[in-house]
Design a protein around this motif. Sequence first.
Motif, mmCIF file in Angstrom:
data_model
loop_
_atom_site.group_PDB
_atom_site.id
_atom_site.type_symbol
_atom_site.label_atom_id
_atom_site.label_comp_id
_atom_site.label_asym_id
_atom_site.label_seq_id
_atom_site.Cartn_x
_atom_site.Cartn_y
_atom_site.Cartn_z
ATOM 1 N N GLY B 167 9.622 4.772 -4.412
ATOM 2 C CA GLY B 167 8.906 4.045 -5.454
ATOM 3 C C GLY B 167 7.482 4.530 -5.675
ATOM 4 N N ALA B 168 7.070 5.523 -4.910
ATOM 5 C CA ALA B 168 5.687 5.984 -5.009
ATOM 6 C C ALA B 168 5.455 6.783 -6.293
ATOM 7 C CB ALA B 168 5.343 6.842 -3.793
ATOM 8 N N ASP B 169 4.248 6.686 -6.831
ATOM 9 C CA ASP B 169 3.820 7.588 -7.903
ATOM 10 C C ASP B 169 3.290 8.859 -7.261
ATOM 11 O OD1 ASP B 169 4.341 5.669 -9.920
ATOM 12 O OD2 ASP B 169 2.495 4.627 -9.343
ATOM 13 N N VAL B 170 3.077 9.874 -8.096
ATOM 14 C CA VAL B 170 2.544 11.132 -7.581
ATOM 15 C C VAL B 170 1.206 11.405 -8.261
ATOM 16 C CG1 VAL B 170 2.961 13.595 -7.301
ATOM 17 C CG2 VAL B 170 4.890 11.983 -7.225
ATOM 18 N N LEU B 183 1.387 7.940 -4.171
ATOM 19 C CA LEU B 183 0.526 6.776 -4.379
ATOM 20 C C LEU B 183 1.343 5.496 -4.381
ATOM 21 C CD1 LEU B 183 -1.632 8.149 -7.335
ATOM 22 C CD2 LEU B 183 -2.268 8.065 -4.914
ATOM 23 N N HIS B 184 0.819 4.480 -3.715
ATOM 24 C CA HIS B 184 1.440 3.155 -3.721
ATOM 25 C C HIS B 184 0.356 2.161 -4.101
ATOM 26 C CE1 HIS B 184 4.071 -0.124 -2.521
ATOM 27 N NE2 HIS B 184 3.073 -0.632 -1.820
ATOM 28 N N ASP B 185 0.583 1.411 -5.183
ATOM 29 C CA ASP B 185 -0.462 0.515 -5.709
ATOM 30 C C ASP B 185 -1.780 1.254 -5.894
ATOM 31 O OD1 ASP B 185 1.342 -1.543 -5.685
ATOM 32 O OD2 ASP B 185 0.600 -2.441 -3.812
ATOM 33 N N GLY B 186 -1.714 2.497 -6.321
ATOM 34 C CA GLY B 186 -2.918 3.252 -6.615
ATOM 35 C C GLY B 186 -3.593 3.887 -5.408
ATOM 36 N N GLU B 187 -3.143 3.519 -4.204
ATOM 37 C CA GLU B 187 -3.715 4.088 -2.980
ATOM 38 C C GLU B 187 -2.782 5.166 -2.434
ATOM 39 O OE1 GLU B 187 -6.596 3.096 -1.220
ATOM 40 O OE2 GLU B 187 -6.979 2.123 -3.154
ATOM 41 N N PRO B 188 -3.306 6.177 -1.723
ATOM 42 C CA PRO B 188 -2.414 7.154 -1.095
ATOM 43 C C PRO B 188 -1.418 6.447 -0.149
ATOM 44 C CG PRO B 188 -4.671 7.954 -1.025
ATOM 45 C CD PRO B 188 -4.727 6.534 -1.539
ATOM 46 N N ARG B 193 1.319 3.528 6.620
ATOM 47 C CA ARG B 193 1.759 2.438 5.754
ATOM 48 C C ARG B 193 3.283 2.315 5.795
ATOM 49 N NH1 ARG B 193 3.479 -1.033 3.823
ATOM 50 N NH2 ARG B 193 3.136 -2.209 1.897
ATOM 51 N N VAL B 194 3.978 3.447 5.780
ATOM 52 C CA VAL B 194 5.443 3.419 5.841
ATOM 53 C C VAL B 194 5.904 2.907 7.213
ATOM 54 C CG1 VAL B 194 7.553 4.788 5.643
ATOM 55 C CG2 VAL B 194 5.604 5.282 4.150
ATOM 56 N N THR B 195 5.220 3.368 8.250
ATOM 57 C CA THR B 195 5.553 2.906 9.605
ATOM 58 C C THR B 195 5.423 1.385 9.703
ATOM 59 O OG1 THR B 195 4.865 4.984 10.583
ATOM 60 C CG2 THR B 195 4.880 3.079 12.037
ATOM 61 N N GLU B 196 4.349 0.855 9.125
ATOM 62 C CA GLU B 196 4.127 -0.588 9.157
ATOM 63 C C GLU B 196 5.287 -1.320 8.485
ATOM 64 O OE1 GLU B 196 0.052 -1.859 8.025
ATOM 65 O OE2 GLU B 196 1.098 -3.403 6.870
ATOM 66 N N GLU B 197 5.721 -0.805 7.341
ATOM 67 C CA GLU B 197 6.834 -1.422 6.613
ATOM 68 C C GLU B 197 8.099 -1.430 7.472
ATOM 69 O OE1 GLU B 197 6.027 -2.622 3.741
ATOM 70 O OE2 GLU B 197 8.000 -3.443 3.231
ATOM 71 N N ILE B 198 8.337 -0.314 8.142
ATOM 72 C CA ILE B 198 9.503 -0.196 9.021
ATOM 73 C C ILE B 198 9.408 -1.215 10.152
ATOM 74 C CG2 ILE B 198 10.540 1.296 10.792
ATOM 75 C CD1 ILE B 198 9.753 3.695 8.933
ATOM 76 N N GLU B 199 8.254 -1.270 10.786
ATOM 77 C CA GLU B 199 8.128 -2.095 11.985
ATOM 78 C C GLU B 199 8.157 -3.581 11.652
ATOM 79 O OE1 GLU B 199 4.861 -0.344 14.246
ATOM 80 O OE2 GLU B 199 6.192 1.305 14.810
ATOM 81 N N VAL B 200 7.571 -3.952 10.517
ATOM 82 C CA VAL B 200 7.632 -5.351 10.110
ATOM 83 C C VAL B 200 9.093 -5.733 9.810
ATOM 84 C CG1 VAL B 200 6.998 -6.981 8.289
ATOM 85 C CG2 VAL B 200 5.251 -5.515 9.312
ATOM 86 N N THR B 201 9.808 -4.843 9.142
ATOM 87 C CA THR B 201 11.225 -5.111 8.862
ATOM 88 C C THR B 201 12.011 -5.302 10.159
ATOM 89 O OG1 THR B 201 11.054 -3.738 6.875
ATOM 90 C CG2 THR B 201 13.273 -4.257 7.642
ATOM 91 N N LEU B 202 11.739 -4.454 11.138
ATOM 92 C CA LEU B 202 12.458 -4.564 12.415
ATOM 93 C C LEU B 202 12.111 -5.867 13.133
ATOM 94 C CD1 LEU B 202 12.192 -0.896 13.710
ATOM 95 C CD2 LEU B 202 14.218 -2.055 12.802
ATOM 96 N N LEU B 203 10.832 -6.227 13.144
ATOM 97 C CA LEU B 203 10.419 -7.475 13.789
ATOM 98 C C LEU B 203 11.141 -8.664 13.169
ATOM 99 C CD1 LEU B 203 6.587 -7.469 14.435
ATOM 100 C CD2 LEU B 203 8.442 -7.659 16.091
ATOM 101 N N ARG B 204 11.222 -8.657 11.846
ATOM 102 C CA ARG B 204 11.868 -9.779 11.155
ATOM 103 C C ARG B 204 13.353 -9.839 11.494
ATOM 104 N NH1 ARG B 204 7.746 -12.567 8.941
ATOM 105 N NH2 ARG B 204 6.389 -11.479 7.485
#
Lengths: 390, 390
Positions: B167-170, B183-188, B193-204
């Motif tokens: 879903g990232a822009d370039v 870019l995600h929400d205008g930020e690199p 950031r991807v690791t955080e998404e993975i780890e939060v998903t796993l925790l849940r």
Amino acid sequence: MHRERLDDRLADLETDGYLIDASQDDANQLYLSGFTGPDPFLTLYADGEVHVLVGGLEYGRARKEAAADTVERHADYDYEYGGREARNDMYARFVRNKGVESVSMPPRGPVGTADALRERGIEVAVDTDDRIREVRAVKTDEEVDAIREAQRANEAAMRAAEELIAGADVAGDGDDAETGVLLHDGEPLTSERVTEEIEVTLLRRGCALDQTIVAGGAQAADPHDRGSGPLRANEAIIVDIFPRSKATKYNADMTRTFCVGEPPATLREWYDLTERALDAALDAVEPGATGGDVHAAACEVYEDAGEPTFRTDPETETGFIHSTGHGVGLDVHESPRLASGGEELEPGHVITVEPGLYDPDVGGVRIEDIVVVTEDGHENFTEYPIEFAL
Amino acid sequence: MHRERLDDRLADLETDGYLIDASQDDANQLYLSGFTGPDPFLTLYADGEVHVLVGGLEYGRARKEAAADTVERHADYDYEYGGREARNDMYARFVRNKGVESVSMPPRGPVGTADALRERGIEVAVDTDDRIREVRAVKTDEEVDAIREAQRANEAAMRAAEELIAGADVAGDGDDAETGVLLHDGEPLTSERVTEEIEVTLLRRGCALDQTIVAGGAQAADPHDRGSGPLRANEAIIVDIFPRSKATKYNADMTRTFCVGEPPATLREWYDLTERALDAALDAVEPGATGGDVHAAACEVYEDAGEPTFRTDPETETGFIHSTGHGVGLDVHESPRLASGGEELEPGHVITVEPGLYDPDVGGVRIEDIVVVTEDGHENFTEYPIEFAL
């Protein structure tokens, strides 16, 4: 790393070198090598130099990362994968290559490596004092800052937990088993749900974590119970969080106890007593005092109030049934111990102070701060209020 | 636990008992004792019975949790905290109390305990084969189900990572260094950031995790680099996730490689080659084949295409520079090894198959599935598509 302190502490060893065979999971290894190797590797400290030996896959990263004077790889010792004996031969060649004929190993070093080196004529002594652990106990300013930073994440997580618990509704006035259960969005609020909130908050702040305790009611009476199932009003809920910074690998540690609604009289009394035990123990924290002195200060508050402690009854299963605290650093539990026989405190020791009372018929209460011993006392760097009833 | 298999494998040891001194962090300890003790404790296997010795604080929980025939506490051996020698005396009394005068310990058991028991007249041999590790390699149906469940959480986390990357822009067409950055929400969009998404998903989903790899570009060329900083279009991004179920303590493991936009020709070639190496290796997985055979099948695909492997050049730093896979269970890396000299595969082995190619000038590609060896081949229980370009 306190290199000078390291040299001091290792000076009286009678061996030529100090050898660690472990992965980064071992705090002594991480401290001495500065390298986050996921598989066991060797670090040899000899003649004031740190030598690291890693496999080929780790070599590039180890050369960049390790706080070592030399970094070598298995291929430098003509080792290809050839099983256990070939590996042990390589280890012996590496040790001898540094002019070392005798090594000390920490008590929890692997017996397989120790015996294999002995078979190859290298003397191996056990450093029963675990001297590197002792060196680690005294932190540099940089290490204290790392722990302080992890503690900030810890406080954000505690806040998230407290808000979730404080914001819960209480299941209604019926006569059924559900009465008094905390509700969040209409569902029972469980230990697991609060733990998840804590851990997600920590992840978002760059911390990993091993285990988190959110234990209510009788579960809180077992200091190592991590808690499960629905939380209830009018019971004590212990929240104990010990995150580890992913970047620095340093830990923090803090406990608070909460109660939704009116605490029963005994719990209220226990909480006030524990707050007084905390204050008394903190007052005792200064250089020259021993971990035993700090523990005694907490015990006295409880004993004066008639609560059992390990000092008055070594076999008690209720009352104050653990030590008053422990060092915190690369390990969440490390030197010094705040317990009977605990060692003398020194400036740079980072320790928890965490008195508590436990009884399955009442519940559990614990309050834990984290402080650093300074030249003239201590600095408490826990910035979280001490409040029971929410 | 495979009790029968345990008895079989330990039958030829010449000692009276098998001793483990470790916390739950040691997979052999967790397997043999069934107890999640946070501090080191003793487990002795003798005459077909499992005996556990823990401190008072763990006693209640150990009696409930441990898969042991007897659970005792320090106080049963008249031990109060009295330092190291008193503790070692207690250990010797515990061992002798079970009629045991000689013990085997695993190679990574603590040398401090081994030597202390030897000083007290108990013979200690090193089980250099690490037999309990070998017993662990063959899973019961229950263990396979636990790994499968962790793999479902793994797939959810991979999906979250893929969606974030896809879903990232370039960043636009300028000449500056930012061109091509995701870019995600205008930020690199960073590895972190991807690791955080993975780890939060796993925790849940009830999983903890040790480390996650999200590495793009040249970082992906180092198989152990966990990745950091902005990800870019037209480069290979390796995502390697290995979560551990908090409830069962069993791990899963999977890797996918993604590319946003058009992959450069070499990476496209590498990806297709790696997919073929994966298929060839999977085809070779069956009872009676060795880990070496499976590794050879993957190597041949690469070698036929002219890519270096450890077989053709043991010192190569580019090409296929790791083994083809490993067992997965209570440890994320355990027996059997899918590498030269790797052992014979048996039904119940749960293994990863994970060929890859690496070169800092090109990047890295790895595809990893997790499978269980069955009576007549294997079952691949990875339910995630293999797709490169997003």
